[in-house]
Each structure stands twice: as C-alpha cells, then as structure tokens.
Design a protein around this motif. Structure first.
Motif, PDB file in Angstrom:
ATOM      1  N   PRO A 178      -1.058  -3.449 -28.656  1.00  0.00           N
ATOM      2  CA  PRO A 178      -1.502  -4.289 -27.761  1.00  0.00           C
ATOM      3  C   PRO A 178      -1.215  -3.615 -26.337  1.00  0.00           C
ATOM      4  O   PRO A 178      -0.350  -4.306 -25.537  1.00  0.00           O
ATOM      5  N   MET A 179      -1.842  -2.425 -26.013  1.00  0.00           N
ATOM      6  CA  MET A 179      -1.318  -1.816 -24.751  1.00  0.00           C
ATOM      7  C   MET A 179      -1.451  -2.633 -23.442  1.00  0.00           C
ATOM      8  O   MET A 179      -0.661  -2.369 -22.678  1.00  0.00           O
ATOM      9  N   ASP A 180      -2.382  -3.485 -23.416  1.00  0.00           N
ATOM     10  CA  ASP A 180      -2.968  -4.161 -22.101  1.00  0.00           C
ATOM     11  C   ASP A 180      -1.771  -5.046 -21.754  1.00  0.00           C
ATOM     12  O   ASP A 180      -1.643  -5.521 -20.602  1.00  0.00           O
ATOM     13  N   THR A 181      -0.819  -5.463 -22.868  1.00  0.00           N
ATOM     14  CA  THR A 181       0.219  -6.393 -22.595  1.00  0.00           C
ATOM     15  C   THR A 181       1.308  -5.939 -22.181  1.00  0.00           C
ATOM     16  O   THR A 181       2.440  -6.646 -21.587  1.00  0.00           O
ATOM     17  N   ALA A 182       1.492  -4.510 -22.043  1.00  0.00           N
ATOM     18  CA  ALA A 182       2.804  -4.061 -21.659  1.00  0.00           C
ATOM     19  C   ALA A 182       3.298  -4.275 -20.149  1.00  0.00           C
ATOM     20  O   ALA A 182       2.082  -4.044 -19.566  1.00  0.00           O
ATOM     21  N   VAL A 183       4.433  -4.305 -19.894  1.00  0.00           N
ATOM     22  CA  VAL A 183       4.761  -4.618 -18.569  1.00  0.00           C
ATOM     23  C   VAL A 183       5.408  -3.149 -17.939  1.00  0.00           C
ATOM     24  O   VAL A 183       6.244  -2.730 -18.575  1.00  0.00           O
ATOM     25  N   ARG A 184       4.887  -2.702 -16.768  1.00  0.00           N
ATOM     26  CA  ARG A 184       5.356  -1.624 -16.050  1.00  0.00           C
ATOM     27  C   ARG A 184       6.496  -1.903 -15.306  1.00  0.00           C
ATOM     28  O   ARG A 184       6.542  -2.460 -14.406  1.00  0.00           O
ATOM     29  N   VAL A 185       7.674  -1.360 -15.863  1.00  0.00           N
ATOM     30  CA  VAL A 185       9.156  -1.898 -15.340  1.00  0.00           C
ATOM     31  C   VAL A 185       9.474  -0.815 -14.400  1.00  0.00           C
ATOM     32  O   VAL A 185      10.510  -1.096 -13.642  1.00  0.00           O
ATOM     33  N   ALA A 186       9.080   0.557 -14.553  1.00  0.00           N
ATOM     34  CA  ALA A 186       9.653   1.538 -13.702  1.00  0.00           C
ATOM     35  C   ALA A 186       8.502   2.179 -13.284  1.00  0.00           C
ATOM     36  O   ALA A 186       7.676   2.625 -14.233  1.00  0.00           O
ATOM     37  N   TRP A 187       8.130   2.714 -11.945  1.00  0.00           N
ATOM     38  CA  TRP A 187       7.102   3.359 -11.533  1.00  0.00           C
ATOM     39  C   TRP A 187       7.604   4.363 -10.460  1.00  0.00           C
ATOM     40  O   TRP A 187       7.825   4.185  -9.234  1.00  0.00           O
ATOM     41  N   TYR A 188       7.293   5.630 -11.006  1.00  0.00           N
ATOM     42  CA  TYR A 188       7.751   6.967  -9.958  1.00  0.00           C
ATOM     43  C   TYR A 188       6.672   7.742  -9.975  1.00  0.00           C
ATOM     44  O   TYR A 188       5.648   7.911 -10.901  1.00  0.00           O
ATOM     45  N   ARG A 189       6.719   8.300  -8.717  1.00  0.00           N
ATOM     46  CA  ARG A 189       5.604   9.458  -8.423  1.00  0.00           C
ATOM     47  C   ARG A 189       6.752  10.498  -7.917  1.00  0.00           C
ATOM     48  O   ARG A 189       7.142  10.424  -6.686  1.00  0.00           O
ATOM     49  N   ILE A 190       6.897  11.751  -8.496  1.00  0.00           N
ATOM     50  CA  ILE A 190       7.729  12.659  -7.917  1.00  0.00           C
ATOM     51  C   ILE A 190       7.374  13.933  -7.716  1.00  0.00           C
ATOM     52  O   ILE A 190       6.502  14.839  -8.449  1.00  0.00           O
ATOM     53  N   ALA A 191       7.562  14.446  -6.599  1.00  0.00           N
ATOM     54  CA  ALA A 191       7.089  15.942  -6.090  1.00  0.00           C
ATOM     55  C   ALA A 191       7.586  16.969  -6.879  1.00  0.00           C
ATOM     56  O   ALA A 191       9.038  16.698  -7.019  1.00  0.00           O
ATOM     57  N   LEU A 192       7.250  17.856  -7.534  1.00  0.00           N
ATOM     58  CA  LEU A 192       7.977  18.954  -8.500  1.00  0.00           C
ATOM     59  C   LEU A 192       7.440  20.378  -7.946  1.00  0.00           C
ATOM     60  O   LEU A 192       6.312  20.411  -7.798  1.00  0.00           O
ATOM     61  N   ASN A 193       8.400  21.370  -7.792  1.00  0.00           N
ATOM     62  CA  ASN A 193       8.255  22.539  -7.462  1.00  0.00           C
ATOM     63  C   ASN A 193       7.582  23.306  -8.798  1.00  0.00           C
ATOM     64  O   ASN A 193       8.303  24.340  -9.227  1.00  0.00           O
ATOM     65  N   ALA A 194       6.385  22.994  -9.550  1.00  0.00           N
ATOM     66  CA  ALA A 194       6.018  23.726 -10.702  1.00  0.00           C
ATOM     67  C   ALA A 194       4.606  23.213 -10.786  1.00  0.00           C
ATOM     68  O   ALA A 194       4.068  22.134 -10.379  1.00  0.00           O
ATOM     69  N   ASN A 195       3.932  24.006 -11.498  1.00  0.00           N
ATOM     70  CA  ASN A 195       2.422  23.881 -11.687  1.00  0.00           C
ATOM     71  C   ASN A 195       2.231  22.862 -12.592  1.00  0.00           C
ATOM     72  O   ASN A 195       2.964  22.503 -13.284  1.00  0.00           O
ATOM     73  N   TRP A 196       1.166  22.130 -12.401  1.00  0.00           N
ATOM     74  CA  TRP A 196       1.040  20.739 -13.388  1.00  0.00           C
ATOM     75  C   TRP A 196       1.093  21.046 -14.896  1.00  0.00           C
ATOM     76  O   TRP A 196       1.414  20.285 -15.722  1.00  0.00           O
ATOM     77  N   LYS A 197       0.552  22.182 -15.193  1.00  0.00           N
ATOM     78  CA  LYS A 197       0.636  22.611 -16.737  1.00  0.00           C
ATOM     79  C   LYS A 197       1.959  22.463 -17.448  1.00  0.00           C
ATOM     80  O   LYS A 197       1.968  22.484 -18.566  1.00  0.00           O
ATOM     81  N   PHE A 198       2.841  22.782 -16.532  1.00  0.00           N
ATOM     82  CA  PHE A 198       4.345  22.840 -17.237  1.00  0.00           C
ATOM     83  C   PHE A 198       4.569  21.637 -18.014  1.00  0.00           C
ATOM     84  O   PHE A 198       5.162  21.643 -19.123  1.00  0.00           O
ATOM     85  N   HIS A 340      -0.950  19.654  -6.905  1.00  0.00           N
ATOM     86  CA  HIS A 340      -0.686  19.484  -5.421  1.00  0.00           C
ATOM     87  C   HIS A 340      -2.059  20.019  -4.785  1.00  0.00           C
ATOM     88  O   HIS A 340      -2.699  20.851  -5.269  1.00  0.00           O
ATOM     89  N   PRO A 341      -2.535  19.568  -3.596  1.00  0.00           N
ATOM     90  CA  PRO A 341      -3.854  19.767  -3.128  1.00  0.00           C
ATOM     91  C   PRO A 341      -4.038  21.058  -2.405  1.00  0.00           C
ATOM     92  O   PRO A 341      -5.082  21.532  -2.386  1.00  0.00           O
ATOM     93  N   ASP A 342      -2.827  21.773  -2.156  1.00  0.00           N
ATOM     94  CA  ASP A 342      -2.858  23.128  -1.556  1.00  0.00           C
ATOM     95  C   ASP A 342      -2.004  24.331  -2.311  1.00  0.00           C
ATOM     96  O   ASP A 342      -2.178  25.489  -1.787  1.00  0.00           O
ATOM     97  N   ASP A 343      -0.922  23.832  -2.987  1.00  0.00           N
ATOM     98  CA  ASP A 343      -0.290  24.830  -3.559  1.00  0.00           C
ATOM     99  C   ASP A 343      -0.253  24.790  -5.113  1.00  0.00           C
ATOM    100  O   ASP A 343       0.278  23.620  -5.545  1.00  0.00           O
ATOM    101  N   PRO A 344      -0.700  25.534  -5.703  1.00  0.00           N
ATOM    102  CA  PRO A 344      -0.963  25.487  -7.228  1.00  0.00           C
ATOM    103  C   PRO A 344       0.643  25.681  -7.724  1.00  0.00           C
ATOM    104  O   PRO A 344       0.727  25.437  -9.092  1.00  0.00           O
ATOM    105  N   GLY A 345       1.654  25.765  -7.030  1.00  0.00           N
ATOM    106  CA  GLY A 345       3.088  26.149  -7.665  1.00  0.00           C
ATOM    107  C   GLY A 345       3.582  24.784  -7.580  1.00  0.00           C
ATOM    108  O   GLY A 345       5.068  24.779  -7.847  1.00  0.00           O
ATOM    109  N   LYS A 346       2.917  23.733  -6.989  1.00  0.00           N
ATOM    110  CA  LYS A 346       3.558  22.606  -6.916  1.00  0.00           C
ATOM    111  C   LYS A 346       2.782  21.372  -7.764  1.00  0.00           C
ATOM    112  O   LYS A 346       1.436  21.665  -7.774  1.00  0.00           O
ATOM    113  N   CYS A 347       3.345  20.392  -7.965  1.00  0.00           N
ATOM    114  CA  CYS A 347       2.553  19.388  -8.625  1.00  0.00           C
ATOM    115  C   CYS A 347       3.188  17.871  -8.413  1.00  0.00           C
ATOM    116  O   CYS A 347       4.375  17.672  -7.724  1.00  0.00           O
TER     117      CYS A 347
END
Length: 446
Positions: A178-198, A340-347
């Motif tokens: 029942p995925m729609d009942t799950a509660v999001r208890v931690a929520w992060y967006r982290i800038a990382l120096n790597a391409n998204w495909k990693f 990343h919008p400008d640098d493919p070496g970041k995500c």
C-alpha cells in the motif's frame, strides 16, 4: 491502473541478454552526451514531481525543477492532478518557486493570475491588448500527468506511453504494497560531484556490498548465489535479497547480532537454533510464519496482502532511468539522481525515507537515515555532500557510503586507463541499463 500478472523477467545474471555495448567514460562527463540525454531521454520519460501526500486538498501544488525546466502539479477541485509548465503565458516569467497551496497561480512580474485549471482569469489592463482580452483565452501550457504509488508523475512528451505503459510491469509486481499510505519521515536533496548515472549503476548491482557496506551481510543475504537478479526489456530491474544473515560474512560471536533482535521482536528465541545455519535459514522461515500469524494484532496492517517473500525480503528496484526504490517489509526507501543543469560531472541525489504506519508506533527506523518520528517531513533538506561534511547525521549509513564512492568513481572515468567495464555476471544489469539508455538516445525507444 488495471493490474495484470507481470510478465516473466529476463535473467539479470545472464550476459547472453546483452549486446555488449561499451560503457565508455565520456558518457559521464561529455557535454555533448548530456545534451543528447536531454533531447532524447529527459524530455520523453515520466518524472516524479512529488508525493500525493503533499497535496491533499484542491489548490495544493508541488513544484519540480529539473535541469532548466520547472513544472507545477496542482490538485484540482475534482481531486485529479494536472501539470503545467512553470512559465507565465505573458512573457515566460517563472511564477512559483516552491510547493505550496493557493486558490490560483499568480505571476509576480505583472500580476497575471491563473485558475487551478491553468486558464488565465486576471490580467492588468485587459482592454489594452490589440489581440483582444487574454482572460479566458490564454492558458498555461499543460503536460500529461498521472499518479502511481503515492507519487505524482508527469511527462514533457505530448505523445508516447501512458504512465501505466511506461512503468509496466512494476505496478503489477508491487501490487501488494500500500505505497500511498507510506509516510515520508526523511527528505533530502544532496548535491553530489558525480554524473547521475553513477547512482543507477550503483543500485543495479550488489557486488560492491561486501566492500562498501560491511554492516549489511548480517541482516541481508547478498551472497553471489543467493540474490535473484531480474530485468525487463523496458530497462526496469531489481535484485531480490533475503533479509537473513549471509552464511559467508559472519559477525564475531561476541558482537550483538541485528538478526537476533529481529527474531526476538517477533517472539522467536534465537538461542533455540542448533547452529548458525539454522538460525539464518530456519529462523527466516519462522519469521515469515510469525509475521503471518501476528500482523493483525500488532497493527502491521500493511502486511495484509503481502506474500511470504515480501514479508521478509528486500527487492531493490530500479525504475528506468533514474529512480530506485527499496521495498522493505516496513519501509520504502526512494532514491533518485537528476543531472546538474550545467555540469554533467555533477548531479542531485534525492533520498526519501518512508515508513508504513503501525498502530502505537511513534518512532521508526528509517533504514538509511536512522530513527525518525513517524510523521511527514515538512520540508526538504538541501545539502552539499562535501566529502560527507554536508550530511554528518547520515555518516555510516548505507547511502552515505555509496556517496563516498561517487567522486572517486567520477574521477576514475576520466582516466585513459579506463576503456570499458569488466563486469561479473551479477553486474549484468549495469550494462543492460546503458544499452537501454543507448536505445533511447538513438531513437529506438518512444
């Protein structure tokens, strides 16, 4: 969505399912390659804008910024969700900066206001337009939008697969959660120096676990011949791992064993087994039976429709190209990488830890982010990884260990010493991901 029996997967351990496309280093840092991804992939796939729990009432909206694009998804009066580009029909001004709630969307530049349906309802000096009054005539440009799994999805493609077609067979595979009942208890967006495909590469194999995550084998068996590796022609895939101790990597006997604590929590005596092998294998079967017997009286209502595998195991699932969800008995862990919008070496790396509510439970173990109150996180934590210094509270967690590896991997892919990956059978899904990506970039996918 109409659910059906899922089609059988391809073996994610069989290189015969591969063409053998090379995974070259330039894929991770070339601006030209990143532009092809924008043109042929990102503008055509389905994206997740947010959680339906963020927008329970009409007028609630979520904003998803992806590279240099921005999309608003708004709850309508009839309960549906519609998506619009976050760009004023007047002169293109970005109208809202973050998720919120409003009776209408207002442009901060010249005061144009749009209803929840995207139609312009107010413009300053409407009689001053030679083309005629724009109100009721102009509207925000709309995108296709749908929901699944408690997530709000949209696509920039005006034609192409529906969300159900794009996700198939994942909604069928995970129909018991029942995925729609799950509660999001931690929520992060982290800038990382790597391409998204990693991130997708990393989550498409568990070969790295013994080295990178030594805390995992005592409670998830990731031995080479134990996990089940599956993939589908669409690019989706998963590794199904029993949540029981590895028989290869054992903790010293004097250390507290996390698996014993799990058994004890369900009324099973870990000292009743004659050997470590019995503890791991028979204890795993006994745990299934205990959960099947006790779930209702203990308030684990999300167990009601789960099968024996789902009650005790961990299907770690990649939804092509950049979303990964760990389906655990009591948790969903959502990972996503976006370029990343400008640098493919970041995500940007998104981590959402979600827990299924249990009656009487006020604190949950979020698996990737430690103990958290069982309530919706109210805002996203925006951080720079900064060699780990940006998220000290996650130090030692599995996802932190993965991010520690990202920059070194990105640097190594620039080397003339790297030409192509030399993969084990259990890493078949890594190359398969790149082959499906190649199909999109070369126009062989919708």
């Amino acid at each position: 969505m109409t659910l059906h029996a899922p089609p059988p997967p391809l073996s994610g351990r069989d290189p015969a399912n591969l063409r053998g496309d090379a995974i070259t280093g330039d894929r991770y840092f070339s601006s030209e390659f990143a532009q092809r991804e924008w043109d042929m992939l990102w503008t055509r796939i389905w994206h997740i804008a947010g959680r339906t729990a963020e927008m329970p009432e009409p007028g609630d909206y979520v904003v998803h910024n992806f590279m240099k694009e921005s999309v608003i998804c708004i709850r309508q009066e009839d309960g549906s969700v519609r998506a619009f580009y976050n760009s004023c029909a007047h002169r293109g001004m970005r109208m809202v900066g973050q998720s919120s709630s409003a009776d209408m969307i207002a442009c901060p530049y010249h005061g144009w206001r749009y209803g929840l349906d995207g139609v312009l309802v107010h413009a300053q000096d409407p009689e001053d337009f030679p083309q005629g009054n724009p109100c009721g005539k102009l509207k925000l440009r709309e995108l296709r939008c749908d929901t699944w799994g408690g997530f709000v999805w949209y696509t920039m493609a005006e034609q192409g697969p529906s969300l159900a077609e794009y996700l198939a067979p994942m909604p069928d595979v995970y129909r018991n959660y029942p995925m729609d009942t799950a509660v999001r208890v931690a929520w992060y967006r982290i800038a990382l120096n790597a391409n998204w495909k990693f991130v997708t590469d990393n989550f498409s194999e568990s070969y790295h676990t013994r080295t990178a995550h030594p805390q995992v084998p005592p409670w998830i068996d990731q031995d080479v011949d134990t996990a089940r590796h599956e993939m589908w022609p669409s690019g989706h895939g998963r590794t199904v791992q029993p949540m029981r101790p590895s028989l290869s990597d054992r903790l010293p006997e004097h250390l507290p064993h996390p698996y014993k604590m799990i058994l004890q929590a369900w009324g099973i005596d870990p000292d009743s087994y004659a050997s470590y092998e019995d503890l791991a294998m028979q204890g795993w079967l006994d745990l299934k039976a205990a959960k099947r017997r006790l779930w209702k009286e203990r308030g684990y209502v999300h167990y009601e429709h789960m099968n024996d595998e789902e009650l005790t195991d961990s299907p770690h699932t990649v939804i092509f190209p950049n979303v990964t969800i760990s389906f655990l008995p009591d948790n969903l862990v959502f990972f996503r990488s976006e370029p990343h919008p400008d640098d493919p070496g970041k995500c940007y790396f998104d981590l959402w830890c979600m827990a299924f509510p249990v009656e009487g439970q006020e604190t949950v173990e979020s698996i990737m982010a430690g103990p958290r109150p069982l309530k919706e996180a109210t805002e996203c934590e925006h951080r720079d990884f900064d060699a780990g210094r940006g998220i000290p509270e996650l130090a030692g967690q599995i996802v932190y260990q993965d991010m520690e590896l990202a920059e070194g991997m990105q640097a190594g892919l620039h080397s003339k010493g790297y030409q192509d990956a030399y993969l084990s059978a259990q890493e078949t899904r890594v190359r398969f991901f790149h082959e499906v990506l190649n199909d999109w970039l070369e126009g062989r996918r919708p």
